[in-house]
Design an enzyme around this catalytic site. Structure first.
Site, PDB file in Angstrom:
ATOM      1  N   ASP A 152       9.104 -77.088  18.028  1.00 13.94           N
ATOM      2  CA  ASP A 152       8.234 -75.871  18.213  1.00 13.94           C
ATOM      3  C   ASP A 152       7.321 -76.278  19.601  1.00 13.94           C
ATOM      4  O   ASP A 152       7.291 -77.594  19.783  1.00 13.94           O
ATOM      5  CB  ASP A 152       7.200 -75.729  17.033  1.00 13.94           C
ATOM      6  CG  ASP A 152       6.849 -74.206  17.135  1.00 13.94           C
ATOM      7  OD1 ASP A 152       6.363 -73.794  17.920  1.00 13.94           O
ATOM      8  OD2 ASP A 152       7.080 -73.536  16.117  1.00 13.94           O
ATOM      9  N   ASP A 165      10.341 -76.880  24.098  1.00 12.80           N
ATOM     10  CA  ASP A 165      11.002 -75.440  24.125  1.00 12.80           C
ATOM     11  C   ASP A 165      12.458 -75.801  23.668  1.00 12.80           C
ATOM     12  O   ASP A 165      13.045 -76.557  24.362  1.00 12.80           O
ATOM     13  CB  ASP A 165      11.055 -75.148  25.660  1.00 12.80           C
ATOM     14  CG  ASP A 165      11.594 -73.712  25.705  1.00 12.80           C
ATOM     15  OD1 ASP A 165      12.131 -72.972  24.690  1.00 12.80           O
ATOM     16  OD2 ASP A 165      11.503 -72.989  26.781  1.00 12.80           O
ATOM     17  N   ASP A 181      12.998 -69.721  12.591  1.00 12.58           N
ATOM     18  CA  ASP A 181      11.737 -68.835  12.327  1.00 12.58           C
ATOM     19  C   ASP A 181      11.357 -68.633  13.800  1.00 12.58           C
ATOM     20  O   ASP A 181      10.001 -68.061  13.513  1.00 12.58           O
ATOM     21  CB  ASP A 181      10.818 -69.613  11.285  1.00 12.58           C
ATOM     22  CG  ASP A 181       9.852 -68.413  10.793  1.00 12.58           C
ATOM     23  OD1 ASP A 181      10.316 -67.433  10.447  1.00 12.58           O
ATOM     24  OD2 ASP A 181       8.623 -68.541  10.733  1.00 12.58           O
ATOM     25  N   LYS A 209      15.783 -65.612  11.944  1.00 16.89           N
ATOM     26  CA  LYS A 209      14.922 -64.612  11.965  1.00 16.89           C
ATOM     27  C   LYS A 209      15.444 -63.600  13.290  1.00 16.89           C
ATOM     28  O   LYS A 209      15.893 -64.181  14.072  1.00 16.89           O
ATOM     29  CB  LYS A 209      13.493 -64.969  12.119  1.00 16.89           C
ATOM     30  CG  LYS A 209      12.644 -63.885  12.287  1.00 16.89           C
ATOM     31  CD  LYS A 209      10.992 -64.147  12.918  1.00 16.89           C
ATOM     32  CE  LYS A 209      10.367 -64.913  12.019  1.00 16.89           C
ATOM     33  NZ  LYS A 209       8.789 -65.192  12.547  1.00 16.89           N
TER      34      LYS A 209
END
Length: 259
Positions: A120, A136, A161, A208
Site C-alpha cells: 500500500d 506504489d 482493494d 475492486k
C-alpha cells in the site's frame, strides 16, 4: 463470502497477495481463515475497512450480484501505541521511502510462516503471518518485489482493494479505475497460480472497481477468457446501496502465466 465461494482450503499451504492492504483488515481476515490467529496486541476491528465511492450505482445490466461480501471475521481493536513486530530478527517499521519493505534488520523475534504479502502507499499495521511493503503498486520495482515475496509458484489468491484518487469527474474516475483493474489483471497473469486438480482453490482474483458499462466489456473480454468459472459481480454489505463500488470475483485461473 468464504462460505459462498469456498476461497480458502482446509490445509494451510496457501498464499494471498493483498493489493491496497492498509490498514490491514482484509489481510487479518485472510490470516484467520488460514488458521493464523493474532495476539491481542495486533488484532483490530475491521468493520470500517471499506472505502466508499462518491457515485451512485449505474445499471449494471444482466449480471449476478452477491450482496454478502464478507469474510465473516471481526477482530479486536489494536491496543497501545506500539505498531511494530518482527520476523527472523528483523523489526518491521513504518518507512516513507516508496517501494521499500518495512523491515529493520536489528530487531529480535519472528513473525512466522508468511501467508499474506501486501502493499500500500501508506503503512499497513503489522500482522503475524504477513509481510507488507510500502510503495506504489504501479511501480515496476514494487511489483517485482511482490513477485519475489510470493515465490516462483505465485499467489493462490490476489485481492485488490485499490481505488484511484477521486477527481470528481465521473468519466475520468471510472477510466482511472478501469486502468487500475487492467494493471491488476496484468500483474495477476504473472503472479497468480493456475487452478488445477492439485490446487483447486488456487487461481482466484478479487478486484475492486467502479461499476459502469466499460466494466461489463472488461469482464466479458478480458476476465472471462482467463477463468474457468463465471465472473461474479459482488457488492460489500458495508458499502452504501447507492455506491458504484463493487468487486469482481474471478475463480479458476486457467493461465497460461506470463513469466
Amino acid at each position: 463470502m468464504n462460505e459462498q465461494y469456498h476461497l480458502f482450503p482446509k490445509h494451510q499451504d496457501f498464499v494471498v497477495c493483498d493489493l491496497g492492504s492498509s490498514p490491514g483488515g482484509w489481510s487479518q481476515a485472510c490470516l484467520e481463515l488460514l488458521g493464523v490467529s493474532q495476539p491481542e496486541a495486533y488484532a483490530w476491528d475491521n468493520e470500517s475497512d471499506v472505502d466508499e465511492s462518491p457515485y451512485d450505482e449505474n445499471d449494471y445490466g444482466d449480471v449476478d450480484i452477491d450482496a454478502d461480501f464478507d469474510f465473516g471475521y471481526k477482530g479486536k481493536k489494536l491496543k497501545g501505541k506500539e505498531k511494530t513486530t518482527s520476523r527472523q530478527g528483523r523489526k518491521i517499521e513504518e518507512k516513507e521511502e516508496g517501494g521499500e519493505e518495512n523491515v529493520n534488520e536489528d530487531a529480535e523475534g519472528f513473525i512466522g510462516d508468511i501467508k499474506v504479502v501486501g502493499v500500500d502507499l501508506i503503512p499497513t499495521e503489522p500482522l503475524l503471518g504477513a509481510r507488507f511493503l510500502q510503495g506504489d503498486f504501479l511501480d515496476p520495482t514494487v511489483q517485482q518485489k511482490l513477485l519475489e515475496l510470493t515465490g516462483k509458484q505465485g499467489a493462490d489468491l490476489i485481492l485488490s482493494d485499490m481505488a484511484p484518487n477521486i477527481r470528481g469527474n465521473r468519466i475520468a474516475d471510472i477510466e482511472a479505475s478501469l486502468e487500475l483493474c487492467r494493471s491488476v489483471l496484468e500483474f495477476a497473469q504473472r503472479n497468480l497460480k493456475v487452478s488445477d486438480s492439485k490446487n483447486p482453490k488456487s487461481g482466484t482474483l478479487i478486484m475492486k472497481h467502479f461499476s459502469g458499462p466499460a466494466f461489463e466489456e472488461f469482464r466479458e473480454k478480458s476476465l472471462a477468457p482467463l477463468f474457468a468459472k463465471k465472473i461474479k459481480y459482488t457488492k460489500p454489505e458495508a458499502s452504501r446501496q447507492n455506491s458504484s463500488e463493487a468487486y469482481f470475483v474471478c475463480q479458476g485461473f486457467k493461465g497460461p502465466r506470463i513469466l
